[in-house]
Design a protein around this motif. Structure first.
Motif, PDB file in Angstrom:
ATOM      1  N   ASN A  14      33.995  14.831   5.074  1.00 20.12           N
ATOM      2  CA  ASN A  14      32.773  15.014   4.591  1.00 20.12           C
ATOM      3  C   ASN A  14      32.581  14.628   3.158  1.00 20.12           C
ATOM      4  O   ASN A  14      33.393  15.233   2.184  1.00 20.12           O
ATOM      5  N   ARG A  15      31.730  13.623   2.739  1.00 15.64           N
ATOM      6  CA  ARG A  15      31.469  13.306   1.666  1.00 15.64           C
ATOM      7  C   ARG A  15      30.237  14.186   1.066  1.00 15.64           C
ATOM      8  O   ARG A  15      28.981  14.188   1.716  1.00 15.64           O
ATOM      9  N   ASN A  20      33.285  13.014  -4.378  1.00 18.76           N
ATOM     10  CA  ASN A  20      33.720  14.498  -3.852  1.00 18.76           C
ATOM     11  C   ASN A  20      33.699  14.561  -2.304  1.00 18.76           C
ATOM     12  O   ASN A  20      32.738  14.226  -1.568  1.00 18.76           O
ATOM     13  N   TYR A  21      34.725  15.098  -1.854  1.00 19.18           N
ATOM     14  CA  TYR A  21      34.873  15.147  -0.365  1.00 19.18           C
ATOM     15  C   TYR A  21      35.582  16.416   0.257  1.00 19.18           C
ATOM     16  O   TYR A  21      36.154  17.222  -0.478  1.00 19.18           O
ATOM     17  N   LEU A  32      42.479  10.382   3.112  1.00 18.05           N
ATOM     18  CA  LEU A  32      41.919  10.130   1.818  1.00 18.05           C
ATOM     19  C   LEU A  32      42.807   9.759   0.973  1.00 18.05           C
ATOM     20  O   LEU A  32      42.552   9.063  -0.043  1.00 18.05           O
ATOM     21  N   TRP A  40      39.153   4.349   3.948  1.00 17.77           N
ATOM     22  CA  TRP A  40      38.627   3.618   2.517  1.00 17.77           C
ATOM     23  C   TRP A  40      38.218   1.891   2.956  1.00 17.77           C
ATOM     24  O   TRP A  40      37.364   1.468   2.419  1.00 17.77           O
ATOM     25  N   GLN A  43      34.807   2.308   4.305  1.00 19.88           N
ATOM     26  CA  GLN A  43      33.958   2.450   3.315  1.00 19.88           C
ATOM     27  C   GLN A  43      33.578   1.522   2.607  1.00 19.88           C
ATOM     28  O   GLN A  43      32.409   1.369   2.077  1.00 19.88           O
ATOM     29  N   THR A  46      36.281   2.273  -2.957  1.00 20.94           N
ATOM     30  CA  THR A  46      36.963   3.612  -3.253  1.00 20.94           C
ATOM     31  C   THR A  46      36.750   3.833  -4.568  1.00 20.94           C
ATOM     32  O   THR A  46      37.059   3.149  -5.601  1.00 20.94           O
ATOM     33  N   ILE A  50      38.518  10.979  -7.707  1.00 16.55           N
ATOM     34  CA  ILE A  50      37.979  11.775  -6.626  1.00 16.55           C
ATOM     35  C   ILE A  50      38.602  13.257  -6.518  1.00 16.55           C
ATOM     36  O   ILE A  50      39.626  13.589  -7.118  1.00 16.55           O
TER      37      ILE A  50
END
Length: 211
Positions: A14-15, A20-21, A32, A40, A43, A46, A50
């Motif tokens: 979950n972002r 921030n995850y 991650l 990534w 997405q 990257t 993080i």
């Protein structure tokens, strides 16, 4: 330490903000940190910096992937939870000798005093699998070095920081080495309590600073 009668959670990354995850399984944490399942790639971008929040006790998969090279700074905040490992001789994110990544482990809370290294109620490393995993490992805490390079490499520009880490596992188990980072220096900030059942060279690690 949490106890589980049935594993019902669905694995998910979950972002919750820029860089921030939140994760609730070890396999998602590894995805991650290493792109092991292609997160990534999907997405397309990257972040270099993080923060990963671990929302419950997790088990790390039976793999040793390298940390994803696009990540420069990462804080894994366990929020008072702990992790187990599928492989007591592995289950770690590897930091290669050429890496300059700065990693932090925050608010880990592992207290285990039983006579065996196997904990029957540990959750599966993903949303599928059986209960049960190891507590102690010879590979440090989550992050470690490339074992094939430990005889030739004596220093690194990468760094591991332990921030408010409680690790009280007073038995030996022959693999209980929470400081085994070898050529990667370990920095301590906050309040840390690390107690295990080995001493001397078996501790491993390169402790740089403590506060």
């Amino acid at each position: 330490m949490a106890y589980f009668s049935q594993y019902r959670a669905k694995a998910a990354i979950n972002r919750i903000g820029l860089g921030n995850y939140a994760v609730d399984t070890g396999s998602d944490l590894f995805d991650l940190l290493s792109n092991s399942n292609g997160y990534w790639n999907r997405q397309g971008n990257t972040p270099e910096n993080i923060t990963i929040n671990v929302t419950k006790d997790i088990t790390l998969p039976r793999t040793q992937p390298n940390i994803y090279p696009k990540i420069k700074n990462v804080n894994v905040n366990f929020q008072g939870h702990e992790f187990f490992v599928d492989n007591q001789n592995g289950s770690a994110i590897i930091i290669p000798p050429t890496s300059t990544v700065q990693v932090m482990i925050s608010n880990l809370n592992t207290i285990y005093t039983y006579g065996t290294n196997w904990y029957f109620s540990a959750p599966p490393s993903s949303n599928r699998g059986n209960f049960g995993a190891y507590v102690a490992t010879r590979m440090g805490l989550l992050f470690s070095s490339d074992s094939s390079e430990t005889k030739s490499v004596i220093s690194s520009n990468a760094q591991i920081t332990y921030n408010n880490v409680t690790y009280i596992v007073p038995r030996d188990y022959r693999v209980n080495q929470p400081l085994s980072s070898y050529y990667i220096p370990i920095n301590f900030i906050g309040n840390n309590h690390i107690e295990n059942g080995v001493s001397g060279r078996a501790l491993g690690g390169s402790v740089q600073h403590q506060s």
